[in-house]
Design a protein around this motif. Structure first.
Motif, PDB file in Angstrom:
ATOM      1  N   ARG A   1       0.815  -1.208   0.000  1.00 15.66           N
ATOM      2  CA  ARG A   1       0.000   0.000   0.000  1.00 15.66           C
ATOM      3  C   ARG A   1       0.849   1.260   0.000  1.00 15.66           C
ATOM      4  N   VAL A   2       2.030   1.185   0.586  1.00 15.38           N
ATOM      5  CA  VAL A   2       2.940   2.321   0.522  1.00 15.38           C
ATOM      6  C   VAL A   2       3.432   2.511  -0.902  1.00 15.38           C
TER       7      VAL A   2
ATOM      8  N   ALA B   1       0.751   4.145  -2.873  1.00 14.68           N
ATOM      9  CA  ALA B   1       0.625   5.570  -2.546  1.00 14.68           C
ATOM     10  C   ALA B   1       1.740   6.379  -3.205  1.00 14.68           C
TER      11      ALA B   1
ATOM     12  N   VAL C   1      -2.166  11.870   1.423  1.00 13.83           N
ATOM     13  CA  VAL C   1      -1.320  10.898   2.112  1.00 13.83           C
ATOM     14  C   VAL C   1      -1.795  10.729   3.550  1.00 13.83           C
TER      15      VAL C   1
ATOM     16  N   VAL D   1      -3.513   7.205   5.750  1.00 14.55           N
ATOM     17  CA  VAL D   1      -3.172   6.631   7.052  1.00 14.55           C
ATOM     18  C   VAL D   1      -4.438   6.207   7.781  1.00 14.55           C
TER      19      VAL D   1
ATOM     20  N   ALA E   1      -6.175   3.050   6.215  1.00 17.36           N
ATOM     21  CA  ALA E   1      -5.456   1.772   6.144  1.00 17.36           C
ATOM     22  C   ALA E   1      -6.257   0.676   6.833  1.00 17.36           C
TER      23      ALA E   1
ATOM     24  N   LEU F   1       2.486   3.879   6.367  1.00 12.55           N
ATOM     25  CA  LEU F   1       1.996   5.089   5.707  1.00 12.55           C
ATOM     26  C   LEU F   1       2.227   6.317   6.587  1.00 12.55           C
TER      27      LEU F   1
END
Length: 656
Positions: free
Chosen positions: A384-385, A388, A406, A410, A413, A422
């Motif tokens: 997922r990071v 992003a 961003v 978080v 998530a 994140l």
């Protein structure tokens, strides 16, 4: 029977271990054997029958430190009974037991404030970010300040936020209400609730005070008012309290800590005794003299340390043309100090801010120096990071405009590990904006991947450590390189009050005293802020190091600024360019292409293609789009965007 606990201690350490005083404060400067004295005192009291191990509680601030205390105590024969832990862990355990005893379900623990803060800011936070708001709430709670009292407290402390203090107070109150409705508590609530319960429930208080009758606190200079309130509640009317700390290592005032509790220990707990350790067993006299001079010049105070080691090399101070030249010189110095008896792990490069890390790691990478970034965990391994960052990489806008997205990720998530990763990326983004407010989103991704992309986290690997001053606290290395020692970084530009500047001086002192044998200091006379170079000057706190001979041989004195500074910089740049090995023709062509296209797109060159990828392309020399896409790190999307240009630069004769 107990002599083994004293045989290797000096006179002051023996007094600290054996003193019958209660309460007792032990002032333990850098390198004075703080943990040794604390654990020996606990073991001494148990061994002499002055304390029952099952009623001892040793408190500290991190799980790592608590684990180290427990390990040291086991090594001294205390294999069970002594409880060690953080304030939060102990408070949470007591609250859970209380709730269970009452047959009540424990409220959910809110581990990420962003989960509740992001929706509040989505309704109109303006320039205020989730990370900034969370930091202000944590500071207020640490100082026992509620939403209503925040504006006055923030004004008195000269807290700087991007929105008025009244707006922060409104959001703080809304956060507390959202938390109440969700039946959740955050980490600061654990301390508040536990303290309140001890103060108001006599049975609960009696149980806790019977369980923990002998209290020991490590790093007492880092205690905040909320923690002190809980500590006093646990202590009750008893005076069996021993604390260890160093006012000169108080570097968390920005987060609510108050070193005044240690400085004023006698006033807080009369008739307390204070014992000061004066020996330093870590650093050479040259390093200690230089670090003490920083405190004197910053008017922090001076408590001279007794050097127990023989003299070593003079502390060096070198100026460089810019941050790139500085980083290259550090990489060469690191390589020069590598030897059969000096592994890479014997050295560290320390910087004031996260934003300085990429210059250092890039130079170390070019010099083939293995290194790890402390605190730069493998966040990029999370899918997922990576997703992003791919969104940010494709953005044409500034980082500030997309940062709320961003922060929102978080909160959205779906598991704690992803949220933590994140959140780390979001915090790094905020750090990046402090250095370059106009940074493009794609440029931030390039910066981040060069910082933590493949630095590794295996502590067993022989590698140089790169870390910020804060992250280095509690650690030590034979050789330490301090980079970026310029006014504006040291002290940091936003440290405006006298108290903030004194804390910055203490932070530099902490960084300097991480060195055991050799300390190498550097600074850059020019540093890029955004897209423009800015002239810099040496931090005033090292003026003595720059202008006076080192103790001993005058020939070893650190070099001061030459009379013709600008000419010196020009000569230095020329010498560096002449000495540096030139890139291969293929790599030079790729760099030329990247520079030209970055100027046209008005972005940082690394935002197009980072240095490591260019080097890999130059080495493989792909001839087709498919071969280019197969280069590790390229990927089909990036290849589609810049592939034709890269292939044309590699093979100009093909007419691509």
């Amino acid at each position: 029977m107990v002599d083994h606990l004293l045989h290797d201690l000096d006179e002051a350490q023996v007094r600290a271990v054996t003193s019958p005083a209660r309460p007792l404060a032990i002032l333990a400067p850098a390198g004075s054997g703080k943990t040794r004295v604390l654990t020996r005192r606990i073991a001494w009291r148990v061994a002499t029958g002055d304390a029952d191990a099952s009623h001892v509680l040793a408190l500290t601030f991190t799980r790592r430190a608590a684990g180290e205390l427990a390990g040291r105590l086991r090594g001294l024969g205390l294999r069970g009974g002594v409880a060690t832990g953080t304030f939060h862990a102990v408070a949470y355990a007591q609250l859970r037991a209380h709730w269970a005893g009452q047959g009540r379900a424990a409220p959910a623990l809110l581990t990420r404030k962003a989960k509740l803060l992001s929706p509040l800011l989505a309704g109109g936070g303006g320039p205020l970010t989730v990370a900034t708001l969370a930091g202000e709430i944590e500071w207020a709670k640490a100082r026992l300040v509620g939403p209503d009292g925040y504006p006055e407290a923030a004004g008195a402390a000269r807290r700087r936020t991007p929105v008025p203090a009244a707006r922060v107070a409104e959001l703080y109150a809304a956060y507390e209400e959202a938390k109440r409705k969700a039946r959740m508590v955050d980490f600061d609530d654990l301390l508040r609730l536990c303290g309140h319960l001890v103060e108001t429930d006599e049975a609960f208080a009696a149980a806790q005070r019977w369980r923990f009758q002998h209290l020991f606190v490590d790093e007492f200079q880092d205690v905040n008012p909320l923690q002190l309130r809980l500590l006093d509640a646990w202590r009750g009317p008893g005076y069996d309290l021993c604390v260890v700390g160093d006012p000169h290592q108080a570097i968390y005032g920005w987060n609510g800590a108050d070193a005044g509790f240690l400085d004023g220990f006698r006033r807080l707990y009369p008739p307390a005794e204070v014992i000061a350790l004066d020996g330093n067993y870590r650093s050479t006299p040259q390093i200690l003299d230089a670090a003490a001079d920083v405190l004197r010049r910053a008017e922090v105070g001076d408590r001279p340390l007794r050097a127990t080691r023989e003299g070593g090399p003079a502390v060096s101070l070198a100026a460089h043309a810019d941050e790139a030249a500085e980083a290259a010189a550090i990489a060469r110095a690191v390589r020069d100090r590598r030897g059969p008896r000096a592994p890479w792990s014997a050295q560290a490069v320390l910087v004031r801010t996260h934003a300085q890390v990429p210059y250092v790691t890039a130079a170390l990478r070019r010099a083939a120096v293995p290194h790890r970034v402390r605190g730069g965990s493998a966040v990029l391994d999370d899918r997922r990071v990576r997703d992003a960052l791919d969104l940010l990489r494709r953005s044409d806008g500034p980082l500030a405009a997309v940062l709320p997205d961003v922060d929102a990720l978080v909160a959205e998530a779906d598991d704690e590990a992803a949220a933590d990763a994140l959140a780390a990326v979001a915090q790094l983004a905020h750090d990046h904006l402090r250095l370059d407010p106009a940074a493009p989103a794609a440029g931030f991704v390039a910066w981040l991947t060069s910082t933590v992309g493949d630095e590794g986290v295996d502590e067993r690997r022989d590698a140089v450590t790169v870390a910020t001053f804060h992250a280095a606290k509690g650690l030590e290395w034979p050789v330490v390189h301090l980079a970026g020692l310029e006014d504006g970084l040291v002290p940091i530009a936003h440290a405006r009050t006298a108290a903030q500047r004194r804390e910055e001086a203490r932070l530099l002192y902490v960084a300097m005293t991480r060195a055991e044998d050799e300390l190498c200091c550097t600074w850059a006379a020019e540093r890029r802020v955004g897209d423009r170079p800015v002239e810099r000057r040496l931090t005033p706190w090292l003026a003595g190091l720059a202008g006076r001979p080192a103790a001993g041989d005058p020939a070893d004195a650190p070099p001061g600024p030459p009379p013709d500074w600008r000419r010196h910089l020009a000569d230095q740049r020329a010498a560096l360019a002449e000495a540096a090995p030139g890139p291969s023709p293929a790599l030079a062509a790729l760099h030329d292409w990247r520079e030209a296209h970055a100027r046209a797109a008005r972005v940082e060159p690394a935002a197009l293609v980072d240095d490591r990828l260019l080097a890999a392309i130059a080495e493989r020399r792909p001839a087709t789009p498919d071969e280019l896409a197969a280069v590790p790190g390229m990927g089909p999307q990036l290849a589609a965007r810049v592939g034709d240009g890269l292939l044309a630069a590699l093979h100009p004769a093909d007419g691509r």
